[in-house]
Scaffold this motif. Structure first.
Motif, PDB file in Angstrom:
ATOM      1  N   GLY A 206      -9.866   2.227   3.770  1.00 42.49           N
ATOM      2  CA  GLY A 206      -9.107   1.299   4.588  1.00 42.49           C
ATOM      3  C   GLY A 206      -8.095   0.458   3.840  1.00 42.49           C
ATOM      4  N   LEU A 207      -7.979   0.629   2.516  1.00 46.01           N
ATOM      5  CA  LEU A 207      -7.045  -0.166   1.719  1.00 46.01           C
ATOM      6  C   LEU A 207      -6.011   0.741   1.060  1.00 46.01           C
ATOM      7  N   LYS A 208      -4.769   0.267   1.003  1.00 42.21           N
ATOM      8  CA  LYS A 208      -3.741   0.983   0.264  1.00 42.21           C
ATOM      9  C   LYS A 208      -4.107   0.909  -1.225  1.00 42.21           C
ATOM     10  N   THR A 209      -4.251   2.075  -1.835  1.00 36.45           N
ATOM     11  CA  THR A 209      -4.834   2.131  -3.169  1.00 36.45           C
ATOM     12  C   THR A 209      -4.093   3.135  -4.038  1.00 36.45           C
ATOM     13  N   GLU A 210      -3.978   2.807  -5.327  1.00 38.13           N
ATOM     14  CA  GLU A 210      -3.585   3.774  -6.341  1.00 38.13           C
ATOM     15  C   GLU A 210      -4.660   3.724  -7.414  1.00 38.13           C
ATOM     16  N   VAL A 211      -5.204   4.888  -7.766  1.00 39.77           N
ATOM     17  CA  VAL A 211      -6.244   4.934  -8.796  1.00 39.77           C
ATOM     18  C   VAL A 211      -6.045   6.175  -9.652  1.00 39.77           C
ATOM     19  N   THR A 212      -6.213   6.003 -10.955  1.00 34.46           N
ATOM     20  CA  THR A 212      -6.044   7.103 -11.899  1.00 34.46           C
ATOM     21  C   THR A 212      -7.297   7.217 -12.753  1.00 34.46           C
TER      22      THR A 212
END
Length: 253
Positions: A206-212
């Motif tokens: 439900g959250l705008k996310t960027e993950v690497t």
């Protein structure tokens, strides 16, 4: 404040402690820096034939450096940072993730242990204070492969000279019955499909996310299976089918 988080592809596991990420005030700038670096890699194409999607060993362990940001409803950023010890067994349909992640709630790093049993479609979250929570797993376990619907972006070289690593960069969206805006870029070694990094951006939980995720200390076998066993000496509390305890997981592996 400059970020001090860096993971080497050849980082030995015993040095993970010294590479713990710092808590960053400029997490958004750091996230843009990571994405910019990935974009640079994607355009440094090496000439050659277009590779085919590949698979890695069905059983492996790895230590994953994790960094990113999630944007809350009030547009405030929440850092996603820490590392995970991953044990993956596709043949037995089990996965274990021992996580050491930063929490804004406690302003400290929090340990937890996630066990996913895809045979029973259940996941267990074991907390540092001895609690256990059980919930449903929504999706079946994916084979550790570059998805067949992936788009090949580039072949790149990391490092220099004899120590360089040739890798292939792919992009895909997860197969799902529900609409999703999630996009994932996955880099794997060209010779044996070992994952190098996985970067995703879109809506997660439900959250705008960027993950690497940066894969380190990769081993194509599981020698210690103890982390895949659900403890029998504690009672797990049901969360009513709602997954708990994790904001993100490697989306492909």
């Amino acid at each position: 404040e400059k970020p001090t988080f860096f993971w080497s592809i050849s980082t030995p596991k015993h040095k993970v402690e010294s590479l713990k990420p710092c808590r960053m005030k400029v997490v958004c700038v750091w996230t843009v820096t990571v994405l910019s670096a990935l974009w640079v890699l994607s355009v440094m194409s090496v000439r050659g034939d277009t590779p085919q999607p590949c698979c890695v060993s069905h059983q492996f362990t790895a230590t994953l450096g994790e960094t990113g940001v999630a944007v809350q409803a009030d547009n405030s950023p929440v850092p996603v940072e820490g590392y995970q010890e991953l044990t993956y067994d596709y043949d037995s349909k089990m996965m274990s993730v021992k996580a050491h992640m930063y929490s804004q709630v406690t302003n400290s790093y929090v340990d937890s242990h996630l066990i996913l049993d895809y045979n029973m479609m259940k996941q267990y979250v074991l907390t540092a204070d001895g609690q256990c929570y059980i919930s449903d797993v929504a999706q079946p376990m994916t084979e550790p492969c570059v998805p067949a619907n992936s788009t090949f972006l580039a072949t790149v070289k990391l490092g220099a000279g004899d120590n360089s690593l040739t890798a292939n960069l792919w992009e895909f969206s997860p197969l799902s019955s529900a609409p999703t805006d999630l996009v994932t870029k996955l880099m794997v070694s060209a010779n044996d499909c070992t994952p190098v990094y996985e970067a995703s951006y879109g809506t997660i939980n439900g959250l705008k996310t960027e993950v690497t995720y940066f894969f380190t200390d990769f081993k194509p076998t599981v020698s210690d299976r103890s982390s895949l066993s659900v403890p029998t000496n504690i009672t797990c509390q049901s969360t009513g089918g709602v997954p708990v305890g994790r904001r993100s997981l490697p989306l492909r592996f």
